[in-house]
Write a protein that holds these residues in place. Structure first.
Motif, PDB file in Angstrom:
ATOM      1  N   SER A 100     -36.785  21.489  -7.400  1.00  0.00           N
ATOM      2  CA  SER A 100     -36.746  21.844  -5.979  1.00  0.00           C
ATOM      3  C   SER A 100     -35.784  22.999  -5.717  1.00  0.00           C
ATOM      4  O   SER A 100     -36.042  23.851  -4.861  1.00  0.00           O
ATOM      5  CB  SER A 100     -36.341  20.629  -5.145  1.00  0.00           C
ATOM      6  OG  SER A 100     -35.072  20.143  -5.556  1.00  0.00           O
ATOM      7  N   GLU A 101     -34.673  23.052  -6.455  1.00  0.00           N
ATOM      8  CA  GLU A 101     -33.729  24.161  -6.295  1.00  0.00           C
ATOM      9  C   GLU A 101     -34.349  25.474  -6.749  1.00  0.00           C
ATOM     10  O   GLU A 101     -34.192  26.513  -6.092  1.00  0.00           O
ATOM     11  CB  GLU A 101     -32.450  23.872  -7.087  1.00  0.00           C
ATOM     12  CG  GLU A 101     -31.606  22.755  -6.502  1.00  0.00           C
ATOM     13  CD  GLU A 101     -30.445  22.376  -7.397  1.00  0.00           C
ATOM     14  OE1 GLU A 101     -29.519  21.709  -6.901  1.00  0.00           O
ATOM     15  OE2 GLU A 101     -30.466  22.732  -8.595  1.00  0.00           O
ATOM     16  N   VAL A 102     -35.057  25.433  -7.857  1.00  0.00           N
ATOM     17  CA  VAL A 102     -35.728  26.632  -8.359  1.00  0.00           C
ATOM     18  C   VAL A 102     -36.786  27.096  -7.354  1.00  0.00           C
ATOM     19  O   VAL A 102     -36.925  28.294  -7.075  1.00  0.00           O
ATOM     20  CB  VAL A 102     -36.370  26.363  -9.731  1.00  0.00           C
ATOM     21  CG1 VAL A 102     -37.205  27.555 -10.178  1.00  0.00           C
ATOM     22  CG2 VAL A 102     -35.299  26.060 -10.771  1.00  0.00           C
ATOM     23  N   ALA A 103     -37.543  26.142  -6.803  1.00  0.00           N
ATOM     24  CA  ALA A 103     -38.587  26.481  -5.834  1.00  0.00           C
ATOM     25  C   ALA A 103     -37.992  27.110  -4.575  1.00  0.00           C
ATOM     26  O   ALA A 103     -38.497  28.117  -4.067  1.00  0.00           O
ATOM     27  CB  ALA A 103     -39.383  25.231  -5.467  1.00  0.00           C
ATOM     28  N   TYR A 104     -36.919  26.525  -4.074  1.00  0.00           N
ATOM     29  CA  TYR A 104     -36.278  27.041  -2.853  1.00  0.00           C
ATOM     30  C   TYR A 104     -35.721  28.438  -3.090  1.00  0.00           C
ATOM     31  O   TYR A 104     -35.892  29.338  -2.252  1.00  0.00           O
ATOM     32  CB  TYR A 104     -35.165  26.081  -2.433  1.00  0.00           C
ATOM     33  CG  TYR A 104     -34.549  26.396  -1.088  1.00  0.00           C
ATOM     34  CD1 TYR A 104     -35.320  26.344   0.070  1.00  0.00           C
ATOM     35  CD2 TYR A 104     -33.214  26.749  -0.978  1.00  0.00           C
ATOM     36  CE1 TYR A 104     -34.758  26.626   1.303  1.00  0.00           C
ATOM     37  CE2 TYR A 104     -32.644  27.033   0.248  1.00  0.00           C
ATOM     38  CZ  TYR A 104     -33.424  26.971   1.395  1.00  0.00           C
ATOM     39  OH  TYR A 104     -32.870  27.255   2.604  1.00  0.00           O
ATOM     40  N   ALA A 105     -35.079  28.639  -4.241  1.00  0.00           N
ATOM     41  CA  ALA A 105     -34.545  29.960  -4.565  1.00  0.00           C
ATOM     42  C   ALA A 105     -35.664  30.984  -4.711  1.00  0.00           C
ATOM     43  O   ALA A 105     -35.527  32.145  -4.277  1.00  0.00           O
ATOM     44  CB  ALA A 105     -33.727  29.892  -5.857  1.00  0.00           C
ATOM     45  N   ALA A 106     -36.787  30.577  -5.308  1.00  0.00           N
ATOM     46  CA  ALA A 106     -37.919  31.486  -5.484  1.00  0.00           C
ATOM     47  C   ALA A 106     -38.488  31.925  -4.138  1.00  0.00           C
ATOM     48  O   ALA A 106     -38.877  33.093  -3.963  1.00  0.00           O
ATOM     49  CB  ALA A 106     -39.004  30.808  -6.325  1.00  0.00           C
ATOM     50  N   ILE A 107     -38.527  31.007  -3.180  1.00  0.00           N
ATOM     51  CA  ILE A 107     -39.018  31.358  -1.841  1.00  0.00           C
ATOM     52  C   ILE A 107     -38.064  32.339  -1.158  1.00  0.00           C
ATOM     53  O   ILE A 107     -38.493  33.312  -0.526  1.00  0.00           O
ATOM     54  CB  ILE A 107     -39.197  30.086  -0.993  1.00  0.00           C
ATOM     55  CG1 ILE A 107     -40.350  29.245  -1.535  1.00  0.00           C
ATOM     56  CG2 ILE A 107     -39.473  30.447   0.475  1.00  0.00           C
ATOM     57  CD1 ILE A 107     -40.517  27.909  -0.848  1.00  0.00           C
ATOM     58  N   LEU A 108     -36.764  32.106  -1.296  1.00  0.00           N
ATOM     59  CA  LEU A 108     -35.786  33.013  -0.687  1.00  0.00           C
ATOM     60  C   LEU A 108     -35.878  34.408  -1.295  1.00  0.00           C
ATOM     61  O   LEU A 108     -35.821  35.416  -0.574  1.00  0.00           O
ATOM     62  CB  LEU A 108     -34.377  32.451  -0.857  1.00  0.00           C
ATOM     63  CG  LEU A 108     -34.065  31.149  -0.125  1.00  0.00           C
ATOM     64  CD1 LEU A 108     -32.628  30.721  -0.403  1.00  0.00           C
ATOM     65  CD2 LEU A 108     -34.279  31.301   1.376  1.00  0.00           C
ATOM     66  N   VAL A 109     -36.012  34.485  -2.609  1.00  0.00           N
ATOM     67  CA  VAL A 109     -36.158  35.791  -3.263  1.00  0.00           C
ATOM     68  C   VAL A 109     -37.450  36.460  -2.809  1.00  0.00           C
ATOM     69  O   VAL A 109     -37.487  37.681  -2.573  1.00  0.00           O
ATOM     70  CB  VAL A 109     -36.144  35.632  -4.800  1.00  0.00           C
ATOM     71  CG1 VAL A 109     -36.470  36.950  -5.487  1.00  0.00           C
ATOM     72  CG2 VAL A 109     -34.793  35.128  -5.272  1.00  0.00           C
ATOM     73  N   SER A 110     -38.521  35.690  -2.668  1.00  0.00           N
ATOM     74  CA  SER A 110     -39.807  36.241  -2.214  1.00  0.00           C
ATOM     75  C   SER A 110     -39.691  36.798  -0.804  1.00  0.00           C
ATOM     76  O   SER A 110     -40.284  37.835  -0.479  1.00  0.00           O
ATOM     77  CB  SER A 110     -40.886  35.162  -2.265  1.00  0.00           C
ATOM     78  OG  SER A 110     -41.041  34.670  -3.577  1.00  0.00           O
ATOM     79  N   MET A 111     -38.933  36.120   0.049  1.00  0.00           N
ATOM     80  CA  MET A 111     -38.716  36.631   1.405  1.00  0.00           C
ATOM     81  C   MET A 111     -37.969  37.959   1.369  1.00  0.00           C
ATOM     82  O   MET A 111     -38.269  38.874   2.152  1.00  0.00           O
ATOM     83  CB  MET A 111     -37.929  35.610   2.226  1.00  0.00           C
ATOM     84  CG  MET A 111     -38.716  34.393   2.636  1.00  0.00           C
ATOM     85  SD  MET A 111     -37.712  33.250   3.634  1.00  0.00           S
ATOM     86  CE  MET A 111     -38.958  32.061   4.115  1.00  0.00           C
ATOM     87  N   ASP A 112     -37.005  38.072   0.469  1.00  0.00           N
ATOM     88  CA  ASP A 112     -36.262  39.324   0.354  1.00  0.00           C
ATOM     89  C   ASP A 112     -37.148  40.471  -0.119  1.00  0.00           C
ATOM     90  O   ASP A 112     -36.876  41.640   0.175  1.00  0.00           O
ATOM     91  CB  ASP A 112     -35.093  39.157  -0.626  1.00  0.00           C
ATOM     92  CG  ASP A 112     -33.995  38.277  -0.057  1.00  0.00           C
ATOM     93  OD1 ASP A 112     -33.930  38.141   1.186  1.00  0.00           O
ATOM     94  OD2 ASP A 112     -33.214  37.710  -0.842  1.00  0.00           O
ATOM     95  N   LEU A 113     -38.199  40.143  -0.863  1.00  0.00           N
ATOM     96  CA  LEU A 113     -39.096  41.184  -1.364  1.00  0.00           C
ATOM     97  C   LEU A 113     -40.035  41.708  -0.284  1.00  0.00           C
ATOM     98  O   LEU A 113     -40.598  42.798  -0.437  1.00  0.00           O
ATOM     99  CB  LEU A 113     -39.920  40.641  -2.538  1.00  0.00           C
ATOM    100  CG  LEU A 113     -39.130  40.285  -3.808  1.00  0.00           C
ATOM    101  CD1 LEU A 113     -40.051  39.632  -4.841  1.00  0.00           C
ATOM    102  CD2 LEU A 113     -38.475  41.517  -4.398  1.00  0.00           C
ATOM    103  N   LEU A 114     -40.213  40.944   0.785  1.00  0.00           N
ATOM    104  CA  LEU A 114     -41.075  41.387   1.882  1.00  0.00           C
ATOM    105  C   LEU A 114     -40.294  42.274   2.840  1.00  0.00           C
ATOM    106  O   LEU A 114     -39.068  42.199   2.922  1.00  0.00           O
ATOM    107  CB  LEU A 114     -41.636  40.174   2.644  1.00  0.00           C
ATOM    108  CG  LEU A 114     -42.534  39.217   1.860  1.00  0.00           C
ATOM    109  CD1 LEU A 114     -42.977  38.087   2.764  1.00  0.00           C
ATOM    110  CD2 LEU A 114     -43.751  39.947   1.297  1.00  0.00           C
ATOM    111  N   THR A 115     -41.011  43.107   3.564  1.00  0.00           N
ATOM    112  CA  THR A 115     -40.357  43.921   4.595  1.00  0.00           C
ATOM    113  C   THR A 115     -39.952  43.036   5.756  1.00  0.00           C
ATOM    114  O   THR A 115     -40.642  42.055   6.065  1.00  0.00           O
ATOM    115  CB  THR A 115     -41.314  45.014   5.095  1.00  0.00           C
ATOM    116  OG1 THR A 115     -42.506  44.386   5.622  1.00  0.00           O
ATOM    117  CG2 THR A 115     -41.709  45.959   3.970  1.00  0.00           C
ATOM    118  N   PRO A 116     -38.835  43.338   6.402  1.00  0.00           N
ATOM    119  CA  PRO A 116     -38.372  42.489   7.519  1.00  0.00           C
ATOM    120  C   PRO A 116     -39.417  42.311   8.618  1.00  0.00           C
ATOM    121  O   PRO A 116     -39.489  41.252   9.249  1.00  0.00           O
ATOM    122  CB  PRO A 116     -37.138  43.231   8.031  1.00  0.00           C
ATOM    123  CG  PRO A 116     -36.654  44.019   6.861  1.00  0.00           C
ATOM    124  CD  PRO A 116     -37.890  44.425   6.116  1.00  0.00           C
ATOM    125  N   SER A 117     -40.236  43.326   8.844  1.00  0.00           N
ATOM    126  CA  SER A 117     -41.242  43.240   9.924  1.00  0.00           C
ATOM    127  C   SER A 117     -42.365  42.273   9.587  1.00  0.00           C
ATOM    128  O   SER A 117     -43.086  41.828  10.478  1.00  0.00           O
ATOM    129  CB  SER A 117     -41.827  44.627  10.201  1.00  0.00           C
ATOM    130  OG  SER A 117     -42.432  45.155   9.030  1.00  0.00           O
TER     131      SER A 117
END
Length: 274
Positions: free
Chosen positions: A254-271
């Motif tokens: 679950s920690e790996v999954a949560y971190a992966a989602i956060l990193v994926s959000m950082d890869l997207l543009t803020p808009s």
């Protein structure tokens, strides 16, 4: 009367729309509650599938012990090639490596080449042949576990028969070697061979994202696409994490999954994110 009929019809349609919205909200709420219950269950179960971590004092880099670290990466890459070739779910590899790591952590002590360091981790070191046999058997077990998710109702471990594993070993192992190791692994792990994976946790976590009715109307059309992109990016990152023994032994699924989602959000543009 001529005016009342359309008004009455409009009132009925408005009531119908409200009912549909309420019904949709109820279904959405039920889906969120189900996802939350599933996530809570995953958090409880994953504790029993943690890989024991024993630090090694003989070298400075504990997260990449040789030969274990290098062997493990090669085994992981080989397993991904096998499941891709036979068009199996890549989650099978995450399950196989969890079985593999936990077995190596609990197997009987052996001083095969661990004299340089007295720590239990080094003393459990095994030769390359046993290492490969354990890895192949772990993958074989994982394919059995995920047999119900295969296409056309055919179990993948039946499509990839035991004889196929013997061929993949290039003559190093026979069928008896794999079946005997399978029994040993099952006994040592007490038949706990269906671990929750980070890939599964990603799906549960993303289902807890804000619902459509909380998103501005202008952003709703692209919201499904954003969630899909987040899912694919996070899933890819969790697949990469399977190759890192340090991640699997230190962090839960679950920690790996949560971190992966956060990193994926950082890869997207803020808009892109509401």
């Amino acid at each position: 009367l001529h005016h009342s009929m359309p008004i009455e019809g409009n009132m009925v349609s408005l009531v119908g729309c409200d009912t549909m919205r309420q019904t949709g909200s109820q279904y959405q709420k039920a889906d969120e509650e189900l996802a939350l219950d599933q996530l809570v269950a995953l958090l409880a179960v994953e504790r029993s599938y943690e890989v024991p971590y024993v630090p090694c004092r003989s070298i400075s880099d504990e997260t990449d012990r040789l030969p274990y670290g290098e062997w493990r990466r090669k085994i992981c890459q080989w397993a991904f090639k096998v499941v891709d070739h036979f068009r199996l779910d890549r989650e099978v590899v995450a399950c196989a490596l969890n079985i593999f790591d936990r077995y190596l952590a609990v197997r009987p002590m052996s001083l095969s080449f661990g004299d340089a360091c007295p720590c239990p981790s080094c003393q459990r070191s095994i030769d390359s042949r046993c290492f490969q046999l354990t890895a192949m058997t772990s993958l074989y077990l994982a394919m059995k576990v995920y047999s119900d998710n295969s296409d056309e109702g055919i179990a993948p471990y039946r499509r990839l028969r035991l004889s196929s594993f013997v061929e993949l070993s290039r003559g190093q192992f026979c069928a008896e070697d794999i079946t005997e190791m399978e029994s040993v692994i099952l006994m040592d792990l007490k038949w706990k061979v269906h671990p929750p994976t980070a890939m599964t946790a990603v799906s549960y976590l993303l289902r807890l994202m804000p619902p459509h009715n909380c998103i501005p109307y202008a952003s709703r059309k692209s919201y499904d696409l954003v969630l899909h992109v987040l899912h694919e990016l996070a899933r890819y990152l969790t697949e990469l994490s399977v190759c890192l023994g340090s991640v699997c032994t230190v962090h839960s699924a679950s920690e790996v999954a949560y971190a992966a989602i956060l990193v994926s959000m950082d890869l997207l543009t803020p808009s892109a994110l509401p």
